[in-house]
Design an enzyme around this catalytic site. Structure first.
Site, short mmCIF file in Angstrom:
data_model
loop_
_atom_site.label_atom_id
_atom_site.label_comp_id
_atom_site.label_asym_id
_atom_site.label_seq_id
_atom_site.Cartn_x
_atom_site.Cartn_y
_atom_site.Cartn_z
CG ASP A 1 -2.13 0.91 1.05
OD1 ASP A 1 -3.13 0.58 0.39
OD2 ASP A 1 -2.03 2.03 1.59
CE1 TYR B 1 -5.40 7.10 1.47
CE2 TYR B 1 -5.57 6.48 -0.83
CZ TYR B 1 -5.47 6.13 0.50
OH TYR B 1 -5.42 4.81 0.83
CG HIS C 1 -4.40 -4.04 -0.05
ND1 HIS C 1 -3.66 -3.59 -1.11
CD2 HIS C 1 -4.44 -3.02 0.83
CE1 HIS C 1 -3.29 -2.34 -0.89
NE2 HIS C 1 -3.75 -1.96 0.28
#
Ligand SMILES: *[C@@H]1O[C@H](CO)[C@@H](O)[C@H](O)[C@H]1NC(C)=O
Ligand SMILES: *[C@@H]1O[C@H](CO)[C@@H](O)[C@H](O)[C@H]1NC(C)=O
Length: 471
Positions: free
Chosen positions: A237, A387, A444
């Protein structure tokens, strides 16, 4: 003598014009060779510097490393309980399972467990079983755990930094740490596991522009402060982005880079051709049979599924503070938001289950401990801002960066990762790809879900790197 005369003869027959061409072309060939040699040299990318508080950077830097203990107050728990009790639920649609998001019947069960059975005090003890520290870098208090190995006679100790992502935390690594700090092999790891600034116990930036590049630099500075000059780094990630940037900005310190998510792709037209041909003629574009299984049907796996799963990203990359308000105010809302990711990013098929399949791979205690790290530190908004900073600020630099990575790299490709990266693409960006493993299961959150598989893959990769170094 005859040879010299021959050469003289040849030269005298050449007219000056031809000689010029000869000279020019040898300069050209020399230049080309120089250019190729230069291209082979890893490009040096500036290390940079930063200051992440409001106001001027002070003249002197505080380099102390302070022990830190996770603590909890009764007030925080009381406040949490009141908020859980006041939660306003909306019934999910009939048979919605996890397709509309977290099923509200199941959410009530999770909240009830949190309220009546979950023992935060006990989890705090679990968190404190490894030594925690904080140190100030670029104005921010950076939190990390530092676990020394159990070293046997003849074993080499190798420093290894593990970097988490969103919506995880350093806690994702709690199960894998003992598998790395205690081994039977020739080497054993000394693990450093930081929190990204803005996540958990690491302080958040007060000013705009805190990107993965800043985090990468700060983590190198952290290793330097701990007096490590040569280390392994691992991440998935955001952790994969950060560690990859670490390998770009200070390759001389990175002994090896291990990833469980890869940011590499073929360029524009080449990618389109690869994808069109790949399904039927995989050998033409370098895909393996396993790549084909994992990538096709292409629209389904790489477009529809990603659109379905990435709404959060658009919000966080544009207006994180707005959606974040509600999450920072409601613990149950926060749990729904984060746990839904642990459900579907572990396996998309979990959306078909009423309980999101959460407890198939994780315990509620572990899942809620991660939520508590966000809740008690109020770090959901800063974590979401990451982000915006990375995607809004300079998309090219971080998200679609194709700058070649020269350090030895290992890649563990888990089958339920959001998007599969085939070997040909990974090896075109990571020029020294020493290992590429199609992992048998897992998604993930590799370290959290399949610590044993990930630990094995890290070890076989490091073994390859070390054995070549010793030759
Ligand atoms: C999910 O929750 C709602 C009520 O909140 C319920 O009606 C629905 O049937 C639940 N179960 C499934 C499998 O969707
Ligand atoms: C890729 O990332 C590095 C490291 O942050 C940066 O210096 C470089 O400019 C980026 N490359 C591109 C093409 O943006």
């Amino acid at each position: 003598m005859q040879a010299v005369e021959n050469i003289q003869k040849v030269l005298s027959e050449l007219d000056p014009c031809k000689l010029k061409v000869l000279a020019l072309s040898s300069v050209g060939v020399g230049g080309l060779l120089c250019y190729l040699a230069w291209r082979r040299q890893p490009k040096k990318i500036p290390f940079g510097d930063g200051w992440w508080r409001v106001g001027e950077k002070p003249f002197a830097e505080d380099r102390t490393i302070r022990p830190f203990v996770v603590e909890t107050s009764e007030d925080v728990i009381q406040d949490l309980y009141e908020r859980i009790d006041r939660m306003r639920y909306t019934d999910s649609l009939e048979d919605a399972r996890f397709h509309y998001g977290f099923n509200s019947t199941h959410l009530k069960k999770v909240a009830s467990y949190w309220r009546h059975e979950f023992d935060w005090g006990k989890q705090v003890k679990v968190l404190n079983k490894y030594p925690h520290f904080k140190t100030n870098i670029e104005g921010l208090d950076v939190h990390f755990i530092h676990v020394k190995p159990v070293q046997r006679a003849g074993q080499k100790v190798l420093p290894l930094m593990l970097v988490h992502g969103w919506p995880g935390s350093f806690f994702e690594f709690y199960k894998i740490i003992p598998m790395l700090t205690k081994t039977d092999g020739d080497f054993v790891f000394e693990v450093i596991c930081p929190s990204i600034p803005g996540y958990g116990y690491s302080e958040a930036s007060q000013v705009q522009g805190f990107t993965a590049i800043a985090a990468a630099r700060i983590f190198h500075k952290l290793m330097d402060r701990l007096e490590f000059t040569d280390y392994y780094i691992q991440g998935g990630d955001w952790g994969a982005f950060i560690t990859t940037i670490m390998a770009l900005i200070k390759p001389e310190c990175v002994r090896g880079l291990h990833l469980n998510m890869v940011n590499a792709r073929a360029g524009g037209v080449k990618a389109v051709i690869s994808l069109l041909l790949g399904r039927y003629f995989p050998f033409l574009v370098g895909f393996t049979r396993e790549d084909v299984c994992r990538m096709y049907p292409f629209m389904q796996k790489n477009v529809y599924e990603l659109l379905r799963e990435s709404g959060y990203m658009h919000i966080q990359a544009t207006k994180p503070d707005t959606a974040g308000c509600g999450l920072n105010d409601s613990p149950v809302g926060l749990a729904a938001y984060i746990l839904e990711k642990f459900s579907s990013w572990t396996d998309f098929k979990n959306r078909n289950l009423e309980d999101g399949g959460l407890e198939r791979k994780y315990s509620l205690d572990d899942l809620l401990t991660n939520i508590m790290i966000y809740w008690t530190t109020g770090s959901i908004i800063p974590s979401m801002r990451f982000y915006k900073e990375n995607m809004g600020y300079d998309f090219q630099k971080i998200m679609t960066n194709t700058t070649k990575v020269s350090v030895p790299t290992g890649f563990a490709a888990f089958p339920h990762e959001l998007m599969h990266c085939p070997w040909v693409w990974a090896s075109s960006r990571f020029r020294d790809l020493r290992s590429f493993t199609y992992m048998p299961r897992g998604g993930h959150f590799a370290a959290f879900e399949e610590p044993e598989l990930l630990a094995q893959d890290v070890q076989q990769f490091v073994k390859k790197v070390e054995s070549r170094r010793s030759k």
